[in-house]
Design an enzyme around this catalytic site. Structure first.
Site, short mmCIF file in Angstrom:
data_model
loop_
_atom_site.label_atom_id
_atom_site.label_comp_id
_atom_site.label_asym_id
_atom_site.label_seq_id
_atom_site.Cartn_x
_atom_site.Cartn_y
_atom_site.Cartn_z
N GLU A 178 58.06 78.66 31.77
CA GLU A 178 59.51 78.63 31.51
C GLU A 178 59.87 77.45 30.59
OE1 GLU A 178 61.71 79.06 35.21
OE2 GLU A 178 60.97 81.09 35.47
N GLU A 298 56.24 86.25 37.12
CA GLU A 298 57.12 85.95 38.27
C GLU A 298 58.12 87.09 38.38
OE1 GLU A 298 58.88 82.05 38.61
OE2 GLU A 298 57.09 81.09 37.77
O1 AHR Z 1 59.45 80.97 41.96
C1 AHR Z 1 60.35 79.90 42.03
C2 AHR Z 1 60.66 79.28 40.66
O2 AHR Z 1 61.30 80.22 39.85
C3 AHR Z 1 59.47 78.86 39.83
O3 AHR Z 1 59.01 77.60 40.17
C4 AHR Z 1 60.00 78.88 38.43
O4 AHR Z 1 59.02 79.14 37.47
C5 AHR Z 1 61.08 79.95 38.48
O5 AHR Z 1 62.24 79.53 37.88
#
Ligand code: AHR
Length: 499
Positions: A178, A298
């Protein structure tokens, strides 16, 4: 209720479903490791090399393909050197998450433990490298420590001194996380220059690395990613995957929601299709489609925290209801149906966290409905995804942001064939209407009965708890292979042999 025809086309399949689509994510965050996966070798809780045995055993059954670590945001300040050597001598550090939960990182789980866990469950390790607070040389050295042949470098000898003579052979390396946000808050051009530096150094280190670059968040960060790709120059640099993150985060309560909020959550899950398609258009637009598939590393439902067993002590720990199971089923069906674009995906996160598969605290341990969905879908891994077609029925509801009417498809479906059998996975999103499907195979024939697995509960708020761990459990039966029935707010998998 009318019976709908579901066409399953054997000719012109979509492609092979990469097993890595069924991947997972474990971050040093709240109770994912400490209290979740890791209990320590001295613990009275049954463990394998310090990892909770019940979790290792249950996780292994899913055939997990890949595991991402150590973050997420945690990775931004992670120095891999803190996590090697005798555990009692490892330094405690201020965790990225300290300001949210006041907990420090004890570094009891480091590279050796992570790779050991991957070996225990049969998953490929995927390391998300910190490029916010390190140099390319630091990460090159981490690659050297993990992958250099026995005795060949000082780091290989250090690894051996720490108990692992043979290389870990870590293939997947994320170049930042990110980077438009927590990962350095970089302008896209800055990230492109950073990426090029790291990619140049890593691709000239040890062979066989797969590098994953940072891409969009959902359908946002579109221009950021476009500007990154413009400077990155696909022909000249190595990038083996573009990361995409997306959470269903417009949430009511995890356990407390009305019908509109139920549908709104599933609507967000179905939005993954647009997320994938848009990101893919960008990849194709820059001509990277051959070498750079999508890596949705994610994804999941992100509810306001506090609904898990520790009532907020474990940051972001949440319960998992039938609604979350439907989020998982819709998302995995989308990945299967877009397996020509998505080659890896990692649900966030494995234990005591968002869209969790496991809840654990002390000696208590349960699997969630999301776990059961992964179990019901696991035979899609490595299978050939088929095109399907059926009349789309829609459900109207009040969109929770615009407060206008919106619609979602009643059914989410994917189908694949492997080893002489068809696997069909269907989610019925309707709260009130069952679904009946007449299978219409094209270019193939089905034989015998279907092995059916149904995940259902009359109450979509239902979840498993330490006190009632089997409130939601799959029901396995044999049944007709030509007509399938799916109750409201339920998921069905059907395995049928091909003639
Ligand atoms: O999964 C929780 C958080 O969400 C992670 O650390 C980050 O990469 C995302 O914003």
């Amino acid at each position: 209720m009318t019976c709908k025809k579901l066409y399953l086309f054997q000719p012109l399949p979509i492609g092979t479903i990469s097993p890595f689509i069924y991947g997972h994510f474990t971050e040093h965050l709240g109770g994912v490791f400490y209290d979740g996966l890791w209990v320590g070798e001295e613990s009275p809780i049954p463990n394998v090399h310090g990892f909770r045995k019940a979790l290792v055993d249950a996780f292994k059954l899913l055939h997990p393909s890949v595991l991402r670590w150590p973050g997420g945001c945690f990775a931004e300040c992670y120095d891999w050197r803190d996590g090697i050597g005798p555990r009692e001598q490892r330094p405690a550090r201020v965790s990225w998450w300290y300001k949210h939960d006041g907990r420090m990182e004890p570094n009891q789980v480091g590279t050796h433990e992570f790779v050991d866990f991957c070996c225990l469950v049969g998953a490929e390790p995927y390391i998300a490298a910190n490029i916010t607070t390190t140099t390319p040389l630091d990460i090159r050295d981490w690659v050297d420590y993990c992958n250099a042949p026995r005795g060949s470098t000082a780091y290989a000898r250090l690894r051996e001194a720490n108990g692992a003579p043979e290389p870990f052979n870590v293939k997947f390396w994320g170049v930042g996380n990110e980077c438009w946000g927590g990962g350095g808050d970089m302008e896209p051009e800055t990230y492109a220059h950073e990426y090029r530096k790291y990619a140049m150094v890593l691709s000239n280190s040890l062979p066989g690395l797969k590098l994953i670059g940072c891409g969009p968040y959902g359908t946002r960060r579109w221009h950021w990613t476009e500007r990154f790709l413009r400077v990155f120059e696909s022909s000249a640099r190595q990038m083996d995957g573009l990361s995409v993150h997306y959470y269903c985060d417009r949430s009511s309560g995890c356990l407390d929601f009305n019908a509109d909020q139920f549908y709104d959550m599933l609507f967000q899950a179905a939005h993954m299709e647009e997320v994938v398609t848009r990101a893919w258009n960008l990849v194709c637009g820059f001509g990277c489609q051959k070498e750079c598939p999508l890596v949705v590393d994610e994804w999941g439902a992100w509810h306001p925290d506090g609904s898990g067993p520790t009532k907020g002590y474990n940051l972001y720990e949440q319960q998992s209801t039938m609604r979350d199971a439907l989020v998982a089923a819709i998302t995995l069906n989308i990945f299967n149906n877009h397996c020509d674009k998505v080659k890896m995906a990692n649900v966030a996160q494995l234990a005591n966290n968002l869209q969790t598969l496991f809840l654990a605290h002390g000696s208590d341990f349960i699997v969630t409905p999301t776990y059961h969905v992964f179990d019901m879908f696991k035979e899609h891994q490595g299978a050939t995804a088929l095109q399907t077609a059926f009349d789309r029925e829609e459900i109207a509801f009040e969109h929770q942001e615009t407060h206008k009417e919106a619609k979602i498809a009643k059914l989410s479906v994917s189908a694949s064939v492997k080893g002489g059998a068809l696997l069909l996975t269907v989610a019925n999103c309707s709260l009130g209407q069952p679904a009946e499907l007449e299978l219409a195979p094209v270019g193939m024939a089905l034989k015998g009965d279907a092995e059916l697995t149904l995940l259902t509960h009359e109450d979509p708020h239902a979840c498993n708890t330490f006190e009632a761990p089997k409130t939601i459990a799959p029901q396995c039966t044999e049944g007709r292979a030509d007509v399938l029935s799916v109750p409201p707010a339920s998921i069905l998998s059907a395995r049928i042999r091909l003639a």
